[in-house]
Design an enzyme around this catalytic site. Structure first.
Site, mmCIF file in Angstrom:
data_model
loop_
_atom_site.group_PDB
_atom_site.id
_atom_site.type_symbol
_atom_site.label_atom_id
_atom_site.label_comp_id
_atom_site.label_asym_id
_atom_site.label_seq_id
_atom_site.Cartn_x
_atom_site.Cartn_y
_atom_site.Cartn_z
ATOM 1 N N LYS A 52 -3.393 -11.401 -7.186
ATOM 2 C CA LYS A 52 -4.748 -11.599 -6.630
ATOM 3 C C LYS A 52 -5.750 -10.613 -7.226
ATOM 4 O O LYS A 52 -5.372 -9.491 -7.590
ATOM 5 C CB LYS A 52 -4.686 -11.541 -5.105
ATOM 6 C CG LYS A 52 -5.186 -10.297 -4.502
ATOM 7 C CD LYS A 52 -5.289 -10.302 -3.007
ATOM 8 C CE LYS A 52 -5.503 -8.828 -2.652
ATOM 9 N NZ LYS A 52 -5.837 -8.484 -1.340
ATOM 10 N N LYS A 91 -9.766 -4.917 -5.662
ATOM 11 C CA LYS A 91 -10.649 -3.789 -5.958
ATOM 12 C C LYS A 91 -9.911 -2.671 -6.661
ATOM 13 O O LYS A 91 -10.474 -1.913 -7.424
ATOM 14 C CB LYS A 91 -11.164 -3.151 -4.653
ATOM 15 C CG LYS A 91 -11.924 -4.045 -3.761
ATOM 16 C CD LYS A 91 -12.274 -3.320 -2.458
ATOM 17 C CE LYS A 91 -12.655 -4.364 -1.412
ATOM 18 N NZ LYS A 91 -13.307 -3.902 -0.247
ATOM 19 N N LYS A 138 0.824 -1.213 0.000
ATOM 20 C CA LYS A 138 0.000 0.000 0.000
ATOM 21 C C LYS A 138 0.858 1.262 0.000
ATOM 22 O O LYS A 138 0.479 2.270 -0.577
ATOM 23 C CB LYS A 138 -0.972 -0.002 1.177
ATOM 24 C CG LYS A 138 -2.127 -0.951 0.966
ATOM 25 C CD LYS A 138 -3.347 -0.532 1.753
ATOM 26 C CE LYS A 138 -4.504 -1.473 1.481
ATOM 27 N NZ LYS A 138 -5.601 -1.306 2.425
HETATM 28 P P1 TYM Z 1 -10.535 -6.728 2.701
HETATM 29 O O1 TYM Z 1 -11.634 -5.725 2.785
HETATM 30 O O2 TYM Z 1 -9.338 -6.405 1.873
HETATM 31 O O3 TYM Z 1 -11.064 -8.094 2.186
HETATM 32 C C1 TYM Z 1 -12.204 -8.704 2.785
HETATM 33 C C2 TYM Z 1 -12.062 -10.225 2.739
HETATM 34 O O4 TYM Z 1 -11.956 -10.674 1.374
HETATM 35 C C3 TYM Z 1 -10.813 -11.513 1.237
HETATM 36 N N1 TYM Z 1 -10.264 -11.337 -0.130
HETATM 37 C C4 TYM Z 1 -10.069 -12.343 -0.984
HETATM 38 N N2 TYM Z 1 -10.276 -13.666 -0.883
HETATM 39 C C5 TYM Z 1 -9.971 -14.442 -1.962
HETATM 40 N N3 TYM Z 1 -9.468 -13.942 -3.124
HETATM 41 C C6 TYM Z 1 -9.244 -12.625 -3.270
HETATM 42 N N4 TYM Z 1 -8.765 -12.156 -4.411
HETATM 43 C C7 TYM Z 1 -9.536 -11.757 -2.177
HETATM 44 N N5 TYM Z 1 -9.458 -10.411 -1.973
HETATM 45 C C8 TYM Z 1 -9.897 -10.178 -0.715
HETATM 46 C C9 TYM Z 1 -9.848 -11.023 2.315
HETATM 47 O O5 TYM Z 1 -8.901 -12.002 2.656
HETATM 48 C C10 TYM Z 1 -10.791 -10.716 3.449
HETATM 49 O O6 TYM Z 1 -11.115 -11.881 4.179
HETATM 50 N N6 TYM Z 1 -8.059 -6.149 6.889
HETATM 51 C C11 TYM Z 1 -9.250 -6.770 6.367
HETATM 52 C C12 TYM Z 1 -10.513 -6.239 6.978
HETATM 53 C C13 TYM Z 1 -10.562 -6.386 8.453
HETATM 54 C C14 TYM Z 1 -10.739 -7.605 9.171
HETATM 55 C C15 TYM Z 1 -10.729 -7.248 10.551
HETATM 56 C C16 TYM Z 1 -10.897 -8.929 8.772
HETATM 57 C C17 TYM Z 1 -10.451 -5.392 9.369
HETATM 58 N N7 TYM Z 1 -10.560 -5.895 10.634
HETATM 59 C C18 TYM Z 1 -10.876 -8.224 11.531
HETATM 60 C C19 TYM Z 1 -11.038 -9.905 9.770
HETATM 61 C C20 TYM Z 1 -11.028 -9.545 11.124
HETATM 62 C C21 TYM Z 1 -9.269 -6.467 4.894
HETATM 63 O O7 TYM Z 1 -8.622 -5.589 4.433
HETATM 64 O O8 TYM Z 1 -10.095 -7.175 4.180
#
Ligand code: TYM
Length: 335
Positions: free
Chosen positions: A197, A200, A115
């Site tokens: 991967k 977004k 990032k």
């Molecule tokens: P975020 O918003 O980036 O992604 C949300 C969830 O989607 C999964 N993910 C994917 N899984 C498979 N293939 C992909 N290409 C892919 N892109 C995203 C992520 O692994 C995630 O499970 N930091 C976290 C948000 C968060 C969180 C938490 C999660 C904040 N506090 C506490 C669990 C517990 C995040 O950025 O997810």
């Protein structure tokens, strides 16, 4: 907190719309978890602030994320689905945990490195301490399991390290959470560069299926998906990453095994295969789109769910925060 059922915690950032990766790697797997676990799911809007947001759009995205959770089948009457920013204990615990986390640990986080490279003009302190807020999210609810995609594994490890460090100093305060990585869909790849991967923030719109893409767009993007110069539908992530990614998407939405998929497309070309994947994904998302449109109009239902669940989240999380205050020696509140 009384532990009859084990506790499960997860959430997503409220940035833009979700991708098929978010859905298959996380959201789709969450909907039936309440049967086994006491579930908490956050709209992680504080985390989204680590990247500059347009305020009006941001507010809309957070609302849209809540509606998408519900439209995907997450029942807010059976799961505590709430806004992170509405529950002040998250920021409060994050501050305390910041004082128990080392710069060196945070420096190793690959997401921070990625990032910072992407947002070189805004490498803010929030971006650096992002994993500490995530640790606070999880530890506040004494979560036993955290279902996430493979990319969040490192953040889960640092959460466990922080919790263990704290427990070693103060006794059993936090439950040590286990990651829960889905067998299928944990890493959905870009349709254009299948060794990367699906994300977004990809600049190439054809690389990413957005959860709210319409049927024609979904099929068009799958038709353009990068494969290889071979013609055989076979699972081999090393040699055939594009085809393997499409197979794993198809597997997630149809429930078929890789063997069954190989058989189904034996002797057929990639054209037929890509079309079938596109159709299957569009069919899977059709009811979600319909429910989403209805929910975005039913303002009062969502408002009621947010209010009730914000209160529930505060109630649970505040128990842990009070315990932490006591342990570290902060003076008790006089009410
Ligand atoms: P975020 O918003 O980036 O992604 C949300 C969830 O989607 C999964 N993910 C994917 N899984 C498979 N293939 C992909 N290409 C892919 N892109 C995203 C992520 O692994 C995630 O499970 N930091 C976290 C948000 C968060 C969180 C938490 C999660 C904040 N506090 C506490 C669990 C517990 C995040 O950025 O997810």
């Amino acid at each position: 907190m009384e532990k009859e059922k084990k506790i499960l915690y997860s959430g997503m950032q409220a940035t833009n719309t979700l991708t098929l990766g978010n859905y298959l790697g996380a959201l789709k797997n969450w909907v039936n978890m309440y049967e086994e676990y006491e579930c908490f799911f956050g709209v992680m809007d504080l985390h989204s602030l680590t990247v500059r947001q347009n305020p009006a759009e941001f507010r809309k995205n957070a609302r849209s994320l809540y509606a998408l959770y519900v439209a995907a089948g997450l029942d807010p009457e059976k799961n505590c689905v709430y806004y992170q920013s509405h529950v002040p204990t998250h920021a409060q615990l994050a501050w305390i945990l910041n004082c128990f986390t080392y710069m060196g640990e945070l420096n190793r986080m690959t997401q921070f490195k990625d990032k910072s490279a992407k947002h070189a003009d805004n490498i803010n302190a929030g971006l650096f301490t992002y994993p500490v807020l995530m640790a606070a999210d999880i530890l506040l609810y004494q979560a036993d399991v955290v279902p996430v995609g493979a990319d969040q594994m490192q953040h889960l490890e640092i959460t466990r390290d922080i919790a263990e460090r704290f427990n070693n100093l103060y006794g059993d305060v936090f439950t040590i959470p286990e990651p829960y990585i889905a067998k299928a869909g944990a890493k959905i790849m870009s349709l254009q560069e299948p060794t990367k991967k699906m994300s977004k923030s990809d600049e190439n719109p054809n690389a990413t299926i957005l959860l709210l893409d319409d049927k024609d767009t979904i099929i068009r993007k799958f038709k353009r998906a990068v494969t290889d110069s071979d013609t055989v539908v076979r699972f081999d992530e090393e040699e055939k990453p594009g085809v393997s990614n499409l197979m794993s998407i198809y597997r997630c939405v149809t429930g078929k095994t890789y063997e069954e998929i190989e058989k189904e497309f034996d002797g057929k070309g990639y054209g037929d295969f890509k079309m079938a994947v596109g159709e299957a994904v569009a069919t899977e998302l059709e009811p979600l789109h319909k429910r989403y449109d209805e929910l975005m109009k039913e303002k009062s239902f969502i408002d009621k769910c947010i209010k009730e669940n914000d209160e529930k989240a505060y109630y649970f999380s505040n128990k842990t925060l009070r315990k932490v205050h006591k342990k570290v020696g902060l003076t008790e509140l006089i009410r």
